[in-house]
Design a protein around this motif. Structure first.
Motif, short mmCIF file in Angstrom:
data_model
loop_
_atom_site.label_atom_id
_atom_site.label_comp_id
_atom_site.label_asym_id
_atom_site.label_seq_id
_atom_site.Cartn_x
_atom_site.Cartn_y
_atom_site.Cartn_z
N ASN A 73 0.77 -1.17 -0.02
CA ASN A 73 -0.23 0.12 0.03
C ASN A 73 0.88 1.26 0.05
OD1 ASN A 73 -2.43 -1.55 0.26
ND2 ASN A 73 -1.95 -1.80 2.48
N LEU A 74 2.30 1.07 -0.33
CA LEU A 74 3.07 2.26 -0.21
C LEU A 74 3.67 2.46 -1.36
CD1 LEU A 74 4.86 1.14 3.27
CD2 LEU A 74 3.10 2.97 2.92
N THR A 75 4.08 3.64 -1.64
CA THR A 75 4.74 4.26 -2.91
C THR A 75 6.35 4.12 -2.81
OG1 THR A 75 4.16 6.46 -2.32
CG2 THR A 75 2.74 5.41 -3.58
N SER A 76 6.92 4.68 -3.69
CA SER A 76 8.31 4.68 -3.95
C SER A 76 8.73 5.96 -3.31
CB SER A 76 8.85 4.59 -5.12
OG SER A 76 10.45 4.53 -5.38
N PRO A 77 9.81 5.92 -2.51
CA PRO A 77 10.70 5.20 -2.43
C PRO A 77 10.84 4.23 -1.04
CG PRO A 77 11.93 7.01 -1.62
CD PRO A 77 10.20 7.73 -2.08
#
Length: 268
Positions: free
Chosen positions: A180-184
């Motif tokens: 559910n998280l984005t980069s980085p």
């Protein structure tokens, strides 16, 4: 003196799998002259050194973030003395530590100090536990803090079973939230779950982190530029060594092809 070549023909002297790739290869960053890159890198190194000279005006949190960035960007080798002196002052309490620091900073301080040989008690994490001894549930909404705590726990010494529990706790929640998280941060979590940061090859971490660091809010442009130049200069030196080796190998395989392998031992 007689040269012994017995058994030399047992292994074929085959052409290099690289062929002449490294003989003519030119990396993209070499569009800038190496002399300019060296001069610019030296200017930036002096700028970073001035950051350490202003250490009394920085918070412990900012210092920990600075040291961590230097290490992960692969440029800490230029500041070993400054880093050791700074961490020593943090460890002895000469630099004041705020008790209300967020989990990320507390865990980062724990990891950096232990990495550099300063012992820190696991009691520093007690403030993040509830009355039953379990970690506060609010921490499960702090991926950066959990990741920092997870990596810090791998600096355990024999007998610190409490950090085994920390690893189990953080790993469970990082596994659950990574999708559910984005980069980085998502990439850093996936990498750490595979191989924790303290056990990861520094050169590979640098290769990833240079790109990720630019995406972080409040990143230091001076550190980023220095890291890129240092990376290019290091790669340039390594490519020169590979070119020299490949030229040597091509010459040998031309003069002494596989069928003449038995006599090459007389010349190398």
């Amino acid at each position: 003196m007689e040269t012994t070549t017995a058994g030399a023909g047992d292994t074929a002297f085959e052409p290099s799998l690289w062929d002449d790739f490294f003989v003519s290869y030119t990396p993209p960053c070499s569009q800038m002259s190496e002399e300019w890159m060296r001069e610019r890198a030296e200017e930036l190194r002096m700028e970073v050194r001035r950051m350490f000279e202003a250490v009394n005006g920085m918070s412990v949190a900012d210092l920990m973030v600075l040291v961590d960035a230097l290490q992960r960007l692969g440029i800490d080798n230029h500041y070993q003395k400054e880093i050791y002196t700074t961490l020593s002052r943090v460890h002895t309490g000469e630099l004041e530590i705020l008790r209300s620091e967020e989990l990320h900073i507390v865990a980062l301080r724990f990891r950096l100090l232990r990495q550099h040989g300063f012992f820190v008690s696991t009691d520093v994490f007690d403030e993040f536990r509830d009355g039953t001894g379990n970690f506060n549930t609010c921490l499960t909404r702090d991926p950066k803090g959990l990741l920092s705590l997870y990596n810090a726990a791998y600096l355990a010494v024999p007998g610190e079973d409490v950090l085994d529990g920390v690893i189990a706790f953080t790993r469970t929640h990082l596994e659950a939230m990574k999708g559910n998280l984005t980069s980085p941060i998502a990439d850093q979590i996936c990498r750490a779950l595979d191989i924790p940061l303290p056990r990861y090859m520094p050169q590979l971490e640098t290769m990833h982190f240079i790109t990720e660091y630019e995406q972080e809010d409040g990143h230091n442009a001076t550190l980023l530029e220095l890291a890129r130049l240092d990376y290019c200069l290091t790669r340039s030196a390594q490519l020169k060594e590979l070119r020299t080796f490949c030229l040597w190998y091509i010459t040998r395989i031309t003069l002494y092809p596989p069928k003449k392998r038995s006599s090459i031992c007389q010349y190398i």
